[in-house]
Design an enzyme around this catalytic site. Sequence first.
Site, PDB file in Angstrom:
ATOM      1  N   GLU A  10       0.837  -1.200   0.000  1.00 28.98           N
ATOM      2  CA  GLU A  10       0.000   0.000   0.000  1.00 28.98           C
ATOM      3  C   GLU A  10       0.868   1.245   0.000  1.00 28.98           C
ATOM      4  O   GLU A  10       1.859   1.337   0.725  1.00 28.98           O
ATOM      5  CB  GLU A  10      -0.910   0.017   1.228  1.00 28.98           C
ATOM      6  N   ALA A  69      -8.939  11.563   3.649  1.00 30.60           N
ATOM      7  CA  ALA A  69     -10.225  11.765   4.326  1.00 30.60           C
ATOM      8  C   ALA A  69     -11.082  12.755   3.552  1.00 30.60           C
ATOM      9  O   ALA A  69     -10.638  13.840   3.175  1.00 30.60           O
ATOM     10  CB  ALA A  69      -9.994  12.269   5.750  1.00 30.60           C
ATOM     11  N   ASP A 122     -13.225   8.134   6.869  1.00 27.26           N
ATOM     12  CA  ASP A 122     -13.452   9.050   7.987  1.00 27.26           C
ATOM     13  C   ASP A 122     -13.548  10.479   7.471  1.00 27.26           C
ATOM     14  O   ASP A 122     -12.850  10.853   6.520  1.00 27.26           O
ATOM     15  CB  ASP A 122     -12.291   8.984   8.988  1.00 27.26           C
ATOM     16  N   ALA A 166     -19.862   1.343   3.983  1.00 23.92           N
ATOM     17  CA  ALA A 166     -19.096   0.775   2.875  1.00 23.92           C
ATOM     18  C   ALA A 166     -19.958  -0.145   2.017  1.00 23.92           C
ATOM     19  O   ALA A 166     -19.772  -0.224   0.803  1.00 23.92           O
ATOM     20  CB  ALA A 166     -17.880   0.029   3.412  1.00 23.92           C
ATOM     21  N   HIS A 207     -13.681  -3.483  14.989  1.00 26.72           N
ATOM     22  CA  HIS A 207     -13.888  -2.139  14.457  1.00 26.72           C
ATOM     23  C   HIS A 207     -14.181  -1.189  15.620  1.00 26.72           C
ATOM     24  O   HIS A 207     -15.055  -1.467  16.441  1.00 26.72           O
ATOM     25  CB  HIS A 207     -15.058  -2.138  13.464  1.00 26.72           C
ATOM     26  N   LYS A 231     -21.306  -6.620   3.396  1.00 25.09           N
ATOM     27  CA  LYS A 231     -20.440  -6.068   2.345  1.00 25.09           C
ATOM     28  C   LYS A 231     -20.071  -7.138   1.329  1.00 25.09           C
ATOM     29  O   LYS A 231     -20.052  -6.884   0.114  1.00 25.09           O
ATOM     30  CB  LYS A 231     -19.174  -5.469   2.967  1.00 25.09           C
ATOM     31  N   GLN A 243      -7.168  -4.546   8.470  1.00 25.47           N
ATOM     32  CA  GLN A 243      -6.396  -3.505   9.122  1.00 25.47           C
ATOM     33  C   GLN A 243      -5.132  -4.136   9.698  1.00 25.47           C
ATOM     34  O   GLN A 243      -5.063  -5.351   9.892  1.00 25.47           O
ATOM     35  CB  GLN A 243      -7.255  -2.883  10.230  1.00 25.47           C
TER      36      GLN A 243
END
Length: 301
Positions: free
Chosen positions: A17, A51, A109, A127, A160, A176, A187
């Site tokens: 990433e 964001a 966010d 999402a 979460h 989802k 994460q």
Amino acid sequence: MHIRDILAKRRPSFSFEFFPPKSAAAVEDLYGTIVELESCQPSFVSVTYGAGGSTREMTHDLVLKIRETTAIPPVPHLTCVGHSESQIEEILRRYADAGVCNILALRGDPPRDWPDYDWSDCDFRHAGDLVRFIRKFNESGAHPDPRGFGIGVAGFPEGHPATPNRLLELDHLKAKVDEGADYICTQLFFDNHDFFDFRDRCRLRGIDVPILAGIMPVTSLGSMSRMAELAAGARFPAKLLRALDRANGDPASVEKVGIHYAAQQCAELLDHDVDGIHFYTLNKSKATREIYASLGLASAG
């Protein structure tokens, strides 16, 4: 290349990433990092989205640069915050026209200067709403690939922060996936038991798409603070903290400890048949390249 083909071609997958640079010097540094990591033959790279869409154009430009100048499939992030349906459709059309085949769909966010952001007034509150919209875009035939965009979503091995009810959290993740997600990218985490338990609970809940483990090696004490901020509630196990304490604040020793710990994490994940490992690079290559080398992955394409 569509994410389904990427993940079917190579198990486990290895991916990185990056985030869009904010200066010309940082752009040059990042391209150097990408060139260095291209030799690792990653399955794909993802590019973050600031964001509220604050890096929209920078994300788009970086994604297209990666697609045009490397052999690595790029996966742009896309978030719900501050976007109307027409804006999301425009972003998807631009990516489709450019031949980008995959999206990581996130709730995101609000920026810090939007303290009173009202989710109830949004076209996309979750999402899952964004995944559903992308799936409808796919069904419209607007993408040159008849399958449309491959879609990834986020998972949270440590839970979460906005959903303390872990059963409800899995319900949201299942929703989802049911809306059309092709894979889950987690994460960051530092205790593999959290990941293995999360994976088992997903399978018991009927979530059967590939789950990629998110790994971010500690490379400095400052980076730990950033990790804690990026991943609210991130848990640093005592084993890691003890090892860092032994470094006594020496930057080179801290980096070695962090890379060694992450390499051990990755080795255990591989031994337990992880679907893929996604490295949060912070736009640097050294730690990831050293982990690859320690695992014998330098030419694992």
